[in-house]
Structures are given as C-alpha cells and as structure tokens.
Design a protein around this motif. Structure first.
Motif, PDB file in Angstrom:
ATOM      1  N   ARG A   1       0.750   8.607  15.905  1.00 40.64           N
ATOM      2  CA  ARG A   1      -0.020   7.658  15.095  1.00 40.64           C
ATOM      3  C   ARG A   1      -0.934   8.405  14.132  1.00 40.64           C
ATOM      4  N   ASN A   2      -0.955   7.968  12.888  1.00 40.91           N
ATOM      5  CA  ASN A   2      -1.797   8.535  11.836  1.00 40.91           C
ATOM      6  C   ASN A   2      -1.459   9.995  11.503  1.00 40.91           C
ATOM      7  N   ALA A   3      -0.235  10.402  11.772  1.00 45.74           N
ATOM      8  CA  ALA A   3       0.181  11.757  11.406  1.00 45.74           C
ATOM      9  C   ALA A   3       0.196  11.889   9.881  1.00 45.74           C
ATOM     10  N   PRO A   4      -0.060  13.113   9.367  1.00 46.01           N
ATOM     11  CA  PRO A   4       0.103  13.327   7.931  1.00 46.01           C
ATOM     12  C   PRO A   4       1.519  12.902   7.519  1.00 46.01           C
ATOM     13  N   ARG A   5       1.677  12.476   6.268  1.00 43.27           N
ATOM     14  CA  ARG A   5       2.983  11.940   5.877  1.00 43.27           C
ATOM     15  C   ARG A   5       3.341  12.231   4.434  1.00 43.27           C
ATOM     16  N   THR A   6       4.645  12.388   4.237  1.00 42.66           N
ATOM     17  CA  THR A   6       5.153  12.589   2.888  1.00 42.66           C
ATOM     18  C   THR A   6       5.050  11.302   2.085  1.00 42.66           C
ATOM     19  N   LEU A   7       5.155  10.161   2.781  1.00 38.03           N
ATOM     20  CA  LEU A   7       5.042   8.871   2.115  1.00 38.03           C
ATOM     21  C   LEU A   7       4.814   7.797   3.165  1.00 38.03           C
ATOM     22  N   ASP A   8       3.899   6.893   2.855  1.00 42.02           N
ATOM     23  CA  ASP A   8       3.604   5.771   3.740  1.00 42.02           C
ATOM     24  C   ASP A   8       3.559   4.514   2.875  1.00 42.02           C
ATOM     25  N   LEU A   9       4.384   3.544   3.194  1.00 45.24           N
ATOM     26  CA  LEU A   9       4.406   2.261   2.487  1.00 45.24           C
ATOM     27  C   LEU A   9       4.074   1.164   3.484  1.00 45.24           C
ATOM     28  N   ASP A  10       3.038   0.402   3.188  1.00 46.34           N
ATOM     29  CA  ASP A  10       2.610  -0.676   4.074  1.00 46.34           C
ATOM     30  C   ASP A  10       2.696  -2.010   3.353  1.00 46.34           C
ATOM     31  N   LEU A  11       3.274  -2.993   4.003  1.00 48.85           N
ATOM     32  CA  LEU A  11       3.276  -4.357   3.491  1.00 48.85           C
ATOM     33  C   LEU A  11       1.910  -4.946   3.838  1.00 48.85           C
ATOM     34  N   LEU A  12       1.065  -5.071   2.821  1.00 47.56           N
ATOM     35  CA  LEU A  12      -0.308  -5.523   3.025  1.00 47.56           C
ATOM     36  C   LEU A  12      -0.395  -7.039   3.090  1.00 47.56           C
TER      37      LEU A  12
ATOM     38  N   ARG B   1     -10.366  -0.312   5.041  1.00 51.07           N
ATOM     39  CA  ARG B   1      -9.972   0.937   4.395  1.00 51.07           C
ATOM     40  C   ARG B   1     -10.194   0.869   2.883  1.00 51.07           C
ATOM     41  N   ALA B   2     -11.090   1.701   2.379  1.00 51.14           N
ATOM     42  CA  ALA B   2     -11.341   1.745   0.937  1.00 51.14           C
ATOM     43  C   ALA B   2     -10.074   2.111   0.176  1.00 51.14           C
ATOM     44  N   PHE B   3      -9.237   2.977   0.760  1.00 49.40           N
ATOM     45  CA  PHE B   3      -8.036   3.421   0.053  1.00 49.40           C
ATOM     46  C   PHE B   3      -7.013   2.303  -0.117  1.00 49.40           C
ATOM     47  N   VAL B   4      -7.170   1.203   0.588  1.00 46.48           N
ATOM     48  CA  VAL B   4      -6.335   0.013   0.389  1.00 46.48           C
ATOM     49  C   VAL B   4      -7.096  -1.018  -0.439  1.00 46.48           C
ATOM     50  N   LEU B   5      -8.312  -1.298  -0.035  1.00 45.38           N
ATOM     51  CA  LEU B   5      -9.074  -2.383  -0.644  1.00 45.38           C
ATOM     52  C   LEU B   5      -9.407  -2.140  -2.113  1.00 45.38           C
ATOM     53  N   MET B   6      -9.832  -0.945  -2.466  1.00 48.53           N
ATOM     54  CA  MET B   6     -10.244  -0.691  -3.848  1.00 48.53           C
ATOM     55  C   MET B   6      -9.060  -0.754  -4.825  1.00 48.53           C
ATOM     56  N   PRO B   7      -7.916  -0.124  -4.523  1.00 51.74           N
ATOM     57  CA  PRO B   7      -6.773  -0.293  -5.436  1.00 51.74           C
ATOM     58  C   PRO B   7      -6.278  -1.744  -5.488  1.00 51.74           C
TER      59      PRO B   7
ATOM     60  N   GLY C   1       0.851  -1.183   0.000  1.00 50.89           N
ATOM     61  CA  GLY C   1       0.000   0.000   0.000  1.00 50.89           C
ATOM     62  C   GLY C   1       0.885   1.231   0.000  1.00 50.89           C
ATOM     63  N   ILE C   2       0.527   2.208  -0.826  1.00 54.37           N
ATOM     64  CA  ILE C   2       1.329   3.425  -0.980  1.00 54.37           C
ATOM     65  C   ILE C   2       0.404   4.616  -0.775  1.00 54.37           C
ATOM     66  N   GLY C   3       0.810   5.562   0.079  1.00 49.99           N
ATOM     67  CA  GLY C   3      -0.008   6.742   0.297  1.00 49.99           C
ATOM     68  C   GLY C   3       0.833   7.931   0.708  1.00 49.99           C
ATOM     69  N   ALA C   4       0.307   9.123   0.444  1.00 48.02           N
ATOM     70  CA  ALA C   4       0.978  10.366   0.830  1.00 48.02           C
ATOM     71  C   ALA C   4      -0.052  11.491   0.873  1.00 48.02           C
ATOM     72  N   ASN C   5       0.174  12.454   1.777  1.00 49.17           N
ATOM     73  CA  ASN C   5      -0.686  13.640   1.771  1.00 49.17           C
ATOM     74  C   ASN C   5       0.062  14.925   2.128  1.00 49.17           C
ATOM     75  N   LEU C   6       1.380  14.881   2.173  1.00 46.45           N
ATOM     76  CA  LEU C   6       2.176  16.086   2.392  1.00 46.45           C
ATOM     77  C   LEU C   6       3.029  16.349   1.163  1.00 46.45           C
ATOM     78  N   GLY C   7       3.277  17.617   0.904  1.00 46.93           N
ATOM     79  CA  GLY C   7       4.089  17.969  -0.258  1.00 46.93           C
ATOM     80  C   GLY C   7       3.341  17.612  -1.533  1.00 46.93           C
ATOM     81  N   ASP C   8       4.081  17.240  -2.562  1.00 48.76           N
ATOM     82  CA  ASP C   8       3.464  16.814  -3.822  1.00 48.76           C
ATOM     83  C   ASP C   8       3.148  15.325  -3.694  1.00 48.76           C
ATOM     84  N   ALA C   9       1.986  15.036  -3.116  1.00 49.36           N
ATOM     85  CA  ALA C   9       1.617  13.659  -2.779  1.00 49.36           C
ATOM     86  C   ALA C   9       1.629  12.756  -4.007  1.00 49.36           C
ATOM     87  N   ARG C  10       1.105  13.229  -5.107  1.00 46.27           N
ATOM     88  CA  ARG C  10       1.069  12.423  -6.341  1.00 46.27           C
ATOM     89  C   ARG C  10       2.481  12.070  -6.783  1.00 46.27           C
TER      90      ARG C  10
END
Length: 169
Positions: A97-108, A130-136, A17-26
C-alpha cells in the motif's frame, strides 16, 4: 485496452486523479493523459496544471499530480479497467500500500454516483484529505460536488497545511 469489457452508457462526467513518482514522473503523467484521450469511450474535456507534492504515507521522490475531467460512455467498472490498463502500460506494480509508482490513476468521481463495491469506491475515499487531488480538481471544476458530502471547495481548509507546488512549463 478494455474493449472486451466495455459496457456503454449515456455519457457521464468523471474525474481521474493522475500521479507518478518513479522514472520520468512528468512524462508518465502526460502520457497517461494522452492515453486517456485515445481510450475508447472517453473524451478528455479538461486537464489541470501539473502539481508537485511530497509523498504521503510513503517514500521516494516527489509526486507529479494532475486531475483530468472526461466524458465517458463506459460504466464505472469498465472505466476502472481502462485506467488499470493504462497503469499496466507503464509497468505499474503494487508491492504494498502506498508504494512509489510509475503511474497511479484513480477514479475520483463518476457523475453524482456513490459506488461501494469490492473493487471500486466512488467518490474516492481519501480525495478530500489530499491537496494533490483537491487542488487540481478545484482548478478545473471549482463548483464540483462530492456526492453524499458537500462541494469540493468546502474541504480546501482541511488540506491547507499540505505543501503543493504548481509546476511551470
């Protein structure tokens, strides 16, 4: 990277799982995929579309999320170290815990293994909530099984009330 910690095994399929919401998240999510492609012992086989979601149990801007499928010859803990190295390259901090992050990688998922160690739990304990994990994940692996539980598609109804938007290019 984690080359000094690499333990090689027969190739196994893992989902990240890959996610980000700080900086240029995309850009951070796309760079994480590029770094996974270059990581020793990892071959990226599929990457979902990018999805946008509001933070859950957190604050800040919307997250950009994706899931990557990889074939790896790294054991689960060595793969986790590789993921942490990629996060660190993006300045990942863990102030709470659950702080905003530049990048989060989870071994699902790591093959069909179930792992419960002080540093790693697989399957990821909240992935089915979590839809943001399950749907992708379902986009790239519609028949994937959650070891010890059920097919991932069985959890779709549990996340249907969570707003998730597929990003367009």
């Amino acid at each position: 990277m984690a080359s000094d910690r690499v333990t090689r095994i027969a190739s196994i399929t893992a989902y990240i799982g890959i996610g980000a919401n700080l900086g240029d998240a995309r850009a951070n999510v796309l760079d994480a995929v590029a770094r996974l492609k270059r990581a020793p012992g990892c071959t990226v086989t599929s990457v979902s579309s990018l999805y946008r979601t509001a933070p859950i149990d957190s604050s800040g801007d919307d997250y950009v999320n994706a899931v990557a499928s990889i074939d790896t010859t790294l054991d689960a803990h060595a793969l986790l170290h590789t993921l942490h190295d990629i996060e660190q390259a993006h300045g990942r901090e863990r102030p709470y815990r659950n702080a905003p992050r530049t990048l989060d990688l989870d071994l699902l998922l790591y093959g069909q293994e179930q792992i419960a160690s002080p540093t790693l739990t697989v399957p990821h304990p909240r992935m089915c909530d979590r839809a943001f994990v399950l749907m992708p994940l379902l986009e790239i692996a519609p028949g994937v099984m959650i070891p010890g539980r059920a097919p991932a598609r069985c959890f779709e109804s549990a996340v249907q009330d969570q707003v998730i938007r597929k990003e367009t290019t």
